[in-house]
Scaffold this motif. Structure first.
Motif, PDB file in Angstrom:
ATOM      1  N   ARG A  55      -4.180  -1.211   8.612  1.00  0.00           N
ATOM      2  CA  ARG A  55      -3.045  -1.416   7.716  1.00  0.00           C
ATOM      3  C   ARG A  55      -1.867  -2.014   8.482  1.00  0.00           C
ATOM      4  NH1 ARG A  55      -1.991   3.036   3.247  1.00  0.00           N
ATOM      5  NH2 ARG A  55      -0.963   1.174   2.471  1.00  0.00           N
ATOM      6  N   ASN A  57       2.386  -2.302   8.645  1.00  0.00           N
ATOM      7  CA  ASN A  57       3.583  -1.632   8.150  1.00  0.00           C
ATOM      8  C   ASN A  57       4.400  -2.575   7.265  1.00  0.00           C
ATOM      9  OD1 ASN A  57       5.825  -2.986   9.754  1.00  0.00           O
ATOM     10  ND2 ASN A  57       4.570  -2.214  11.448  1.00  0.00           N
ATOM     11  N   THR A  58       5.205  -1.989   6.413  1.00  0.00           N
ATOM     12  CA  THR A  58       5.934  -2.747   5.384  1.00  0.00           C
ATOM     13  C   THR A  58       6.842  -3.804   5.984  1.00  0.00           C
ATOM     14  OG1 THR A  58       5.912  -0.814   3.924  1.00  0.00           O
ATOM     15  CG2 THR A  58       7.480  -2.551   3.401  1.00  0.00           C
ATOM     16  N   ALA A 133      -1.005  -7.401  -0.648  1.00  0.00           N
ATOM     17  CA  ALA A 133      -0.304  -6.121  -0.687  1.00  0.00           C
ATOM     18  C   ALA A 133      -1.124  -5.089  -1.459  1.00  0.00           C
ATOM     19  CB  ALA A 133       1.078  -6.303  -1.334  1.00  0.00           C
ATOM     20  N   ASP A 134      -1.738  -5.543  -2.554  1.00  0.00           N
ATOM     21  CA  ASP A 134      -2.608  -4.644  -3.326  1.00  0.00           C
ATOM     22  C   ASP A 134      -3.799  -4.193  -2.491  1.00  0.00           C
ATOM     23  OD1 ASP A 134      -3.671  -3.476  -5.933  1.00  0.00           O
ATOM     24  OD2 ASP A 134      -5.272  -4.904  -5.445  1.00  0.00           O
ATOM     25  N   ASP A 136      -3.885  -3.954   0.754  1.00  0.00           N
ATOM     26  CA  ASP A 136      -3.361  -3.067   1.786  1.00  0.00           C
ATOM     27  C   ASP A 136      -3.225  -1.639   1.258  1.00  0.00           C
ATOM     28  OD1 ASP A 136      -2.255  -2.413   4.338  1.00  0.00           O
ATOM     29  OD2 ASP A 136      -0.256  -2.468   3.444  1.00  0.00           O
ATOM     30  N   SER A 137      -2.832  -1.507  -0.005  1.00  0.00           N
ATOM     31  CA  SER A 137      -2.598  -0.188  -0.589  1.00  0.00           C
ATOM     32  C   SER A 137      -3.887   0.608  -0.780  1.00  0.00           C
ATOM     33  CB  SER A 137      -1.874  -0.329  -1.935  1.00  0.00           C
ATOM     34  OG  SER A 137      -2.715  -0.971  -2.889  1.00  0.00           O
ATOM     35  N   ARG A 138      -5.031  -0.068  -0.872  1.00  0.00           N
ATOM     36  CA  ARG A 138      -6.303   0.641  -1.075  1.00  0.00           C
ATOM     37  C   ARG A 138      -7.313   0.347   0.041  1.00  0.00           C
ATOM     38  NH1 ARG A 138      -9.691  -2.904  -4.276  1.00  0.00           N
ATOM     39  NH2 ARG A 138      -8.602  -4.858  -4.703  1.00  0.00           N
TER      40      ARG A 138
END
Length: 287
Positions: A55, A57-58, A133-134, A136-138
């Motif tokens: 992942r 980081n933001t 981004a989607d 990355d979230s899952r």
């Protein structure tokens, strides 16, 4: 019959990829996008991490997105004047330029910004990052095979969207991008060719050149700021910058995936017809 949906030609500085691009312009089955297309550095850093399940980081994600979306934009006038003055100064100023090489790249590309050459570039790039981004979230819930499938679909849709503004609909032409995937992106880690795996419908042509000739060409054209240095410093800087990269690249060039072709600049010049035939067979195009 064409084997691929997209083509990219890549090489390091002064390796001679431009003559190959000029050759590809002669084929009615291909459509070369004018100028170099280099937002890949920011896109592929994310892709390589997601492929491995790592992942981001933001803050890093948003920074990469900002650079990719705005790549090729014209910097502010004070910034442009600042660099145009610095680039003409010798000696220690080189260290200052090295710290701002990203902005320098944007300044060089501003003369042919992507949004002007490829209308819709910013919207397409922004949409791609929304999909990333989607993902990355899952990321934790997906296997490597699933991550590879999602990433491949993301990039193919992105290239399709970008190409739609440049290639006439239903023309059947294959878009050709200069430097979309260059060796630095392709061979980022020894023993791995992540981008070749993630882009199975993209034909990746890598152009290499005798490193001695490449070095002389860099000095002659005043590239990479080497011309500001003393001769010994020039050679030392060149070796440190390229040695490990070329060691890794040439080792991997011995065993290439089906969608990667290696072309030597010297073969393109001295064995033109044979090299031309290799390229045609690789791409599935006719003379």
């Amino acid at each position: 019959m064409n084997k691929f949906r997209f083509v990219t030609v890549g090489g390091s500085v002064s390796t001679g990829s431009t003559p190959l691009i000029d050759m590809l312009r002669e084929y009615t089955e291909l459509k070369v996008v004018d100028g170099e297309f280099r937002p890949g550095d920011y896109l592929y850093e994310l892709a390589a991490n997601f492929y491995k399940g790592v992942r981001v980081n933001t803050a890093t994600f948003n920074e990469l997105k900002r650079h990719a979306v705005n790549y090729g934009d014209r910097p502010t006038l004070p910034l442009a004047v600042y660099y145009k003055i610095l680039i003409r100064l010798p000696g220690p100023v080189v260290k200052i330029l090295n710290r701002h090489v990203s902005d320098m790249s944007r300044l060089m590309l501003a003369k042919r910004g992507y949004e002007k050459r490829v209308p819709g570039y910013k919207a397409a790039t922004g949409m791609l990052f929304e999909r990333l981004a989607d993902l990355d979230s899952r990321l934790d819930k997906l296997s490597r095979e699933q991550r590879t499938t999602v990433l491949t679909d993301c990039f193919e849709q992105y290239f399709e969207t970008v190409s739609a503004s440049y290639v006439e609909k239903n023309s059947g032409q294959i878009p050709v991008y200069d430097q979309m995937v260059n060796p630095h992106n392709l061979y980022s880690k020894p023993g791995e060719m992540i981008m070749a795996r993630l882009l199975p419908t993209v034909a990746i042509i890598v152009v290499t050149r005798d490193v001695r000739d490449q070095y002389c060409d860099i000095i002659r054209k005043g590239k990479k700021r080497y011309h500001h240095l003393e001769p010994a410093e020039r050679v030392d800087r060149y070796i440190n910058e390229y040695n490990r990269r070329y060691d890794d690249m040439h080792r991997q060039l011995k065993d290439l995936p089906e969608n990667v072709l290696h072309v030597r600049f010297e073969d393109l010049i001295f064995h033109y017809q044979d090299t031309k035939k290799r390229v045609e067979e690789f791409l599935g195009i006719q003379e």
